[in-house]
Each structure stands twice: as structure tokens, then as C-alpha cells.
Design an enzyme around this catalytic site. Structure first.
Site: not given
Length: 410
Positions: A16, A18-19, A44, A57, A184, A252, A260-261, A266-267, A287, A291, A293
Site C-alpha cells: 500500500h 502509505d505503507k 517523512e 530532521e 487492503k 485493480f 495513489d500517492a 497515514r495508517k 521517528k 520521540k 509518539d
């Protein structure tokens, strides 16, 4: 809790878009931690048709040092460091399996816009003579565990992940050569008295080779998917009443970053608990473990899993909060959703009293779980929790606090 209800979770494959971005970002984290265990990384990634771009960074003196006069001609990069980063990116994409006209590991255009970490962030995070290392940012993080599966994960998400892991394994091994990397899944289960008892719906959308959207080839693909799902879900969950949606939009063939970008982070619900638990909002991939998060989400999962594994609750949610530059957490909150065998406040007190946790400071978390290691690329697809890597649990999946919790709670 309602006696009966339906609940759904989704997963996305390693291919995917995003992955793909998450895995690239974590490949960069691993590369820099391998060079310097104290590296700082906030990477990123953006992916699209035949293009990958990095930004963010970093601080990793073996690779990037804005105090090194000899490296200024190369933008403060060590000789060969840019090439090493590009090689890590292309290798990651190759491992996923992208060799398509619209996205090919060898021929895509790569841009590296990483630069040095802000000194104003570093001054709050770094340890000094009169202060412990502070949190890399403010925020709230949640951990969760429940007794629905052996790995103490929500069943809907666990099965969604495992379906796509199996598709990817069969694609890589050649068992299912008609599959392509992007996919998916979504699983809906009926719950009765808090336990999953039946599967009411399955959605699988998988990128495929030309021709597998009609006739006998389409039937072959759908039969294969149904077989995989049937082997992963518990016996008896699939019935004549289960609703199937396999590639419901039709063809597909165009997928991945060409379709798709993709962007890092995002997941986050796929990465955590599939909607069965709150989420603090922060992403993990790209990260380094200063961090919170990332590291605090790992420690709260670890704590919640040990609470459930100790038999202290059937479900457990734990929240922790930090301020940037401050080492001690601002709060710790435990909720066993009415399933606890002792009070939630007693569990909070017990956790705070376990000395080997290091007080839940960022440094204590990283030391206890051994997070300053290049272990992160493996986390970036099929969820960060409830998983094993190369036969061994991720460190936050250990249940080695069970005895400590039982002793503290009598």
C-alpha cells in the site's frame, strides 16, 4: 457493554502506498541507529508515480554533521552517506516487490531533503548536567490489550493483518503469482457477550496481474482469497451468511504509489488496534525512540499486555502523557473497562512501583525495552503490536512483568 454487536477493522499490505512510505522512513531510522544508537531521526517519505522524496530532521554524526568543516561542500553529509540512504530506499522498495512501469525500485527518481535537527528541539530533549533527557515532544499515547486472540489483540484487526501477510508471503514465494504488492483487507465480526463468535463480512481488494478481473482467472483469484481467509479465521466463523467483497470495484491492475500517492504516518489505526482503542494521534514510523509518539506507545502496549496476561483484566487501556523537554510523564491512566480483578487505581500504583521500568522516562523506556537498535523497518507493515519478528517477540510484546504485577497486587 452490549450483549451483541458488529465490529470491523481494516489492514493494508506492505505494498500500500502509505505503507511503502512508512517502511522507507523506518529503513532510514534503522540505517542511522545502526551508525549511532543516539541518532535523532524524524524522516517523512512521500511516494508517487516513479518518485520518492524524503524530508525531515536528523542528527547522526557518522552520516550528517553540521560542525564538520570537511563536509560542508556536500551539505554536511559524510562522503557516501547520501548514496547509502538512496540504496536503503531502493532496497526497501525492491524487497516489497515493486518492479512496475509506474513504480520501479531501480528506475524511479529519488530526492533527499533531510537536514539537521533544530537546535531548539535538541536543547529540550538532550540530557544535560542538571537534567535528564526530556521527551521529544508533548502528547498523549495509548496502549491496549484484550483476551480475544493468543497475542492479546483485537480479533478483527488480527485477522485483517494475517490475511494480508499470507497474501504477501504467497506472492513472494510464487504460490500466488497473479498477486501484486498493493492490497487492503477488512473483517467484520459478530460479538456476543464480549467475545467474537462469527464473521459477517470480509473485504479484500488486491492488486493483480492483467486479466484477473474477468472469467476463469477472476474466479481463480476469488477462490484463492476465500481459501486463505478460511484458513486464517477460526473454524466455524465463516458461514453461508458471510458476505464477501473481493475486488468489489473490478479491475485493480494500477496500484501502489502509481495509483495513489503515499505518505508516512497515514495508517495509524492500522498500526495500532484497528479502532478498538483510543489513539493519541501521533504516528510511529520515521521517528527515533526519543520521540514518545513511538516509545511511549510501545511501553503502554507492553504494560497493558502484561496486565491482561497476568489475569488482572480481560481488556486494558493505558494512557500516558508527556511535555516536550520534560522527562517524567505528566499522567498515567489505567482503564480495565469493568473487567478488572482489582481496582484500576491499584494497577496504576503497581506500575509506578516497578523499579526496573525506570520511572517511565524516555530514557528508562528505551533502556528497558532496548529501543536504540535498528529494529523498526519490520514494524512498518502489518501492525506494530501482537507480532513476532524472525521468531522472537518485539520487545514490547514480552510478558515479563506478569510476576512483578502479581507480587505488587498480592
Amino acid at each position: 457493554m452490549r450483549n451483541e454487536y458488529l465490529f470491523t477493522s481494516e489492514s493494508v499490505s506492505e505494498g500500500h502506498p502509505d505503507k511503502v512510505s512508512d517502511q522507507i522512513s523506518d529503513a532510514i531510522v534503522d540505517l542511522m541507529l545502526a551508525k549511532d544508537p543516539e541518532a535523532r531521526v524524524a524522516c517523512e517519505t512521500m511516494t508517487t508515480t516513479q518518485r520518492v522524496m524524503l524530508s525531515g530532521e536528523i542528527r547522526c554524526k557518522p552520516m550528517y554533521d553540521d560542525n564538520n568543516e570537511d563536509w560542508k561542500f556536500n551539505g554536511y553529509w559524510a562522503p557516501g552517506a547520501r548514496d547509502e540512504i538512496e540504496s536503503a530506499v531502493r532496497r526497501t522498495i525492491k524487497q516489497i516487490g515493486y518492479e512496475q512501469d509506474g513504480f520501479h525500485w531501480k528506475t524511479l527518481t529519488f530526492e533527499n531533503h533531510l537536514h539537521g535537527q533544530s537546535a531548539h528541539i535538541a536543547q529540550g530533549v538532550d540530557a544535560g548536567a542538571n537534567k535528564d533527557e526530556g521527551a521529544g515532544d508533548q502528547g498523549i499515547m495509548f496502549g491496549f490489550a484484550c483476551d480475544e486472540t493468543p497475542d492479546l489483540m483485537p480479533a478483527t484487526l488480527d485477522y485483517s493483518h494475517k490475511i494480508l501477510e499470507r497474501l504477501a508471503a504467497d506472492r513472494h514465494s510464487g504460490v500466488a503469482p497473479f498477486l501484486e504488492p498493493d492490497a487492503k483487507s477488512q473483517v467484520t465480526l459478530r460479538y456476543r457477550d464480549g467475545k467474537p463468535v462469527a464473521c459477517t463480512a470480509v473485504v479484500v481488494s488486491t492488486q493483480h496481474a492483467e486479466g484477473y478481473d474477468e472469467g476463469e482467472k477472476e474466479a481463480e483469484l476469488k477462490a484463492y482469497v476465500k481459501k486463505v481467509v478460511g484458513e486464517i479465521l477460526p473454524q466455524g466463523f465463516i458461514s453461508d451468511e458471510t458476505v464477501w467483497h473481493i475486488n468489489p470495484t473490478g479491475s485493480f491492475v494500477i496500484g501502489g504509489p502509481d495509483g495513489d500517492a503515499g505518505l508516512t504516518g497515514r495508517k495509524i489505526i492500522v498500526d495500532t488496534y484497528g479502532g478498538a482503542s483510543p489513539h493519541g494521534g501521533g504516528a510511529f514510523s520515521g521517528k527515533d525512540p526519543t520521540k514518545v509518539d513511538r516509545s511511549a506507545a510501545y511501553i503502554t502496549r507492553y504494560l497493558a499486555k502484561n496486565v491482561v496476561a497476568a489475569g488482572l483484566a480481560k481488556r486494558c487501556t493505558i494512557q500516558i502523557a508527556y511535555a516536550i523537554g520534560v522527562s517524567e510523564p505528566l499522567s498515567l491512566y489505567v482503564d480495565t473497562h469493568g473487567t478488572g480483578t482489582v481496582g484500576d487505581d491499584a494497577i496504576e500504583t503497581a506500575i509506578k512501583g516497578i523499579a526496573k521500568l525506570g520511572g517511565l522516562t524516555p530514557r528508562g523506556i528505551r533502556t528497558h525495552l532496548g529501543l536504540n537498535k535498528p529494529i523498526y523497518q519490520k514494524t512498518a507493515a502489518y501492525g506494530h503490536f501482537g507480532r513476532k519478528a524472525e521468531g522472537d517477540f518485539f520487545p514490547w510484546e514480552r510478558t515479563d512483568l506478569v510476576a512483578d504485577l502479581k507480587a505488587a497486587l498480592g
